[in-house]
Design an enzyme around this catalytic site. Structure first.
Site, mmCIF file in Angstrom:
data_model
loop_
_atom_site.group_PDB
_atom_site.id
_atom_site.type_symbol
_atom_site.label_atom_id
_atom_site.label_comp_id
_atom_site.label_asym_id
_atom_site.label_seq_id
_atom_site.Cartn_x
_atom_site.Cartn_y
_atom_site.Cartn_z
ATOM 1 N N HIS A 96 1.968 -8.555 3.158
ATOM 2 C CA HIS A 96 2.172 -7.159 4.134
ATOM 3 C C HIS A 96 2.759 -8.190 5.241
ATOM 4 O O HIS A 96 3.717 -7.708 6.275
ATOM 5 C CB HIS A 96 0.838 -7.550 4.726
ATOM 6 C CG HIS A 96 0.624 -5.757 5.196
ATOM 7 N ND1 HIS A 96 -0.444 -5.479 5.811
ATOM 8 C CD2 HIS A 96 1.378 -4.511 5.309
ATOM 9 C CE1 HIS A 96 -0.634 -3.602 5.856
ATOM 10 N NE2 HIS A 96 1.023 -3.585 5.616
ATOM 11 N N ASP A 123 -5.163 -0.072 5.905
ATOM 12 C CA ASP A 123 -5.818 -1.619 5.797
ATOM 13 C C ASP A 123 -7.085 -2.399 5.980
ATOM 14 O O ASP A 123 -8.385 -1.651 6.822
ATOM 15 C CB ASP A 123 -4.948 -2.440 6.411
ATOM 16 C CG ASP A 123 -4.881 -4.261 5.667
ATOM 17 O OD1 ASP A 123 -5.677 -4.668 5.523
ATOM 18 O OD2 ASP A 123 -3.062 -4.577 6.742
ATOM 19 N N HIS A 125 -7.870 -5.137 6.426
ATOM 20 C CA HIS A 125 -6.872 -5.777 7.493
ATOM 21 C C HIS A 125 -7.002 -5.651 8.609
ATOM 22 O O HIS A 125 -6.083 -5.167 9.278
ATOM 23 C CB HIS A 125 -6.794 -6.971 7.205
ATOM 24 C CG HIS A 125 -6.913 -7.879 5.856
ATOM 25 N ND1 HIS A 125 -7.294 -7.258 4.377
ATOM 26 C CD2 HIS A 125 -8.695 -9.287 5.121
ATOM 27 C CE1 HIS A 125 -7.817 -8.136 3.699
ATOM 28 N NE2 HIS A 125 -8.717 -9.105 4.071
ATOM 29 N N ASP A 127 -4.886 -8.204 10.587
ATOM 30 C CA ASP A 127 -3.636 -9.237 10.297
ATOM 31 C C ASP A 127 -2.453 -9.100 11.334
ATOM 32 O O ASP A 127 -1.975 -9.114 12.027
ATOM 33 C CB ASP A 127 -2.812 -8.180 9.319
ATOM 34 C CG ASP A 127 -2.327 -8.026 7.523
ATOM 35 O OD1 ASP A 127 -3.780 -8.737 7.689
ATOM 36 O OD2 ASP A 127 -2.263 -7.075 7.303
ATOM 37 N N HIS A 140 1.454 -13.052 6.017
ATOM 38 C CA HIS A 140 1.146 -11.591 5.139
ATOM 39 C C HIS A 140 -0.289 -11.412 6.407
ATOM 40 O O HIS A 140 -0.844 -10.165 6.808
ATOM 41 C CB HIS A 140 0.669 -11.128 4.108
ATOM 42 C CG HIS A 140 -0.928 -11.985 4.251
ATOM 43 N ND1 HIS A 140 -1.635 -11.562 2.215
ATOM 44 C CD2 HIS A 140 -2.085 -12.839 4.458
ATOM 45 C CE1 HIS A 140 -2.547 -12.132 1.901
ATOM 46 N NE2 HIS A 140 -2.586 -12.503 2.894
ATOM 47 N N ASP A 226 -1.650 -0.831 2.712
ATOM 48 C CA ASP A 226 -2.158 -1.900 2.301
ATOM 49 C C ASP A 226 -2.945 -1.808 1.317
ATOM 50 O O ASP A 226 -4.096 -1.010 1.204
ATOM 51 C CB ASP A 226 -2.770 -3.155 2.562
ATOM 52 C CG ASP A 226 -3.220 -4.897 2.433
ATOM 53 O OD1 ASP A 226 -3.682 -4.228 1.696
ATOM 54 O OD2 ASP A 226 -3.138 -5.098 3.207
ATOM 55 N N ASP A 228 -5.312 -3.092 -0.117
ATOM 56 C CA ASP A 228 -6.792 -3.516 0.221
ATOM 57 C C ASP A 228 -7.957 -1.895 0.705
ATOM 58 O O ASP A 228 -8.582 -2.685 1.007
ATOM 59 C CB ASP A 228 -6.707 -4.776 0.420
ATOM 60 C CG ASP A 228 -6.231 -5.582 1.735
ATOM 61 O OD1 ASP A 228 -6.085 -4.153 2.741
ATOM 62 O OD2 ASP A 228 -6.132 -6.149 1.543
ATOM 63 N N GLU A 271 1.704 -5.254 -0.941
ATOM 64 C CA GLU A 271 0.090 -5.804 -1.449
ATOM 65 C C GLU A 271 -0.275 -5.769 -2.732
ATOM 66 O O GLU A 271 -0.748 -6.653 -3.305
ATOM 67 C CB GLU A 271 -1.287 -6.717 -0.675
ATOM 68 C CG GLU A 271 -0.907 -6.504 0.644
ATOM 69 C CD GLU A 271 -1.016 -7.931 1.082
ATOM 70 O OE1 GLU A 271 -1.176 -8.549 0.008
ATOM 71 O OE2 GLU A 271 -0.220 -8.692 1.866
#
Ligand code: ARG
Ligand code: MN
Ligand code: MN
Length: 306
Positions: A96, A123, A125, A127, A140, A226, A228, A271
């Site tokens: 990322h 995502d 997260h 980030d 990332h 992303d 995840d 990712e």
């Protein structure tokens, strides 16, 4: 639509090796063919290569692979700026950290077109670390802070010519936020829809409010996906799995609604770590999600509204 596939074999921003193989896995899973089947013109521009790196260091000794990330961000800013002038660039990641440069470059194009740039950050997260706050040192974890112009990158990352207004950033799927990111996010104007918001209101409702905002502003929309974001049970091929992610159906609905909005002008798929995949299922899912974003439907007539 003219789809331009741009491979970004970057893994320096992640803790585990393997994202470098992401672009190959997405190609192997049939991304170009899936887009062509939908009637799009597809150009595969191949993979970018890392230019020579400097020997820059940061006082936060946790920071990892800074020279490499700086070189990637610089290169990606230029490429994203150039390739977004026409057509729809689709960046095949890569970790990322790539989106730091991609969004910086897209913001430059948007300003030339005199349109505001909006970013949908899909995502687990946020980030939103800076070079000072990152504890893991994995870069990332910093792209959103960089492209929205948070302090702490000056003298390290390339100077940001066109910061994205934090009020134009919407995050969905969030369920893992470090303490320092949490306080920085709380002070910012970024819209954050965590998994609770999705559970409570449904992904359709939270996304619709953002789509309406982009539409009203006449904005260009970049989508950063992303892996995840998805639940690890459907998308195991990522180094930073977090339980309780989006389902297969929620993810497709997001993509279908984005398609119907007609607002999306660029995409990154990030990712993916093929080394962690099970018989390519995560790469295949990303190809199918991209197809939904680009117009694949169950029937060739609109879904009936009740
Ligand atoms: N917040 C964590 C960190 O900074 C995780 C970041 C994960 N980011 C990602 N793009 N997968 O290390
Ligand atoms: Mn991320
Ligand atoms: Mn993530």
């Amino acid at each position: 639509m003219h789809c331009k596939l741009i491979g970004v074999p970057l893994q320096d921003g992640a803790s585990q090796l393997g994202c470098e193989m992401g672009p190959s896995a997405l190609r192997t899973a049939g991304l170009a063919g899936a887009l062509a089947d939908l009637g799009h013109q597809v150009s595969d521009l191949g993979n970018l290569a890392l230019p020579p790196v400097s020997d820059i260091t940061h006082p936060n000794t946790a920071v990892r692979r800074l020279p490499q990330i700086v070189a990637w961000v610089e290169l990606l800013t230029k490429i994203a700026h150039r390739e977004s002038a026409e057509g729809m660039p689709i960046f095949l990641g890569g970790d990322h950290a790539m989106s730091a440069g991609i969004v910086a470059g897209l913001a430059r194009t948007a300003s030339e077109k005199q349109r505001p740039l909006f970013v949908l950050w899909v995502d687990a997260h946020t980030d939103f670390h800076t070079l000072e706050t990152t504890g893991s040192g994995n870069l990332h974890g910093v792209p959103v802070a960089y492209f929205t112009g948070q302090p702490g990158f000056d003298g390290y990352f390339p100077p940001l010519t066109h910061p994205v207004d934090p009020a134009n950033v919407c995050m969905i799927g969030i369920r893992s936020v470090d303490p320092q990111e949490r306080s920085a996010i709380n002070k910012s104007d970024i819209t954050v829809h965590d998994m609770r918001a999705i559970d409570e209101h449904g992904v359709g409702a939270v996304l619709r409010s953002f789509i309406e905002k982009v539409e009203a502003a006449g904005g260009l929309l970049h989508v950063s996906l992303d892996v995840d974001f998805l639940d690890p049970s459907v998308a195991p091929a990522v180094g930073t799995t977090v339980p309780g992610g989006a389902t297969f159906r929620e993810a497709h609905l997001v993509m279908e609604m984005l398609h119907d909005s007609g607002l999306v002008t660029s995409l990154d798929l990030v990712e993916l770590n093929p080394f962690l995949d099970e018989r390519g299922r995560t790469a295949t899912l990303l190809v199918d999600l991209t197809a939904s974003l680009m117009g694949r439907t169950v029937l060739d007539r609109p879904t009936r509204r009740f």
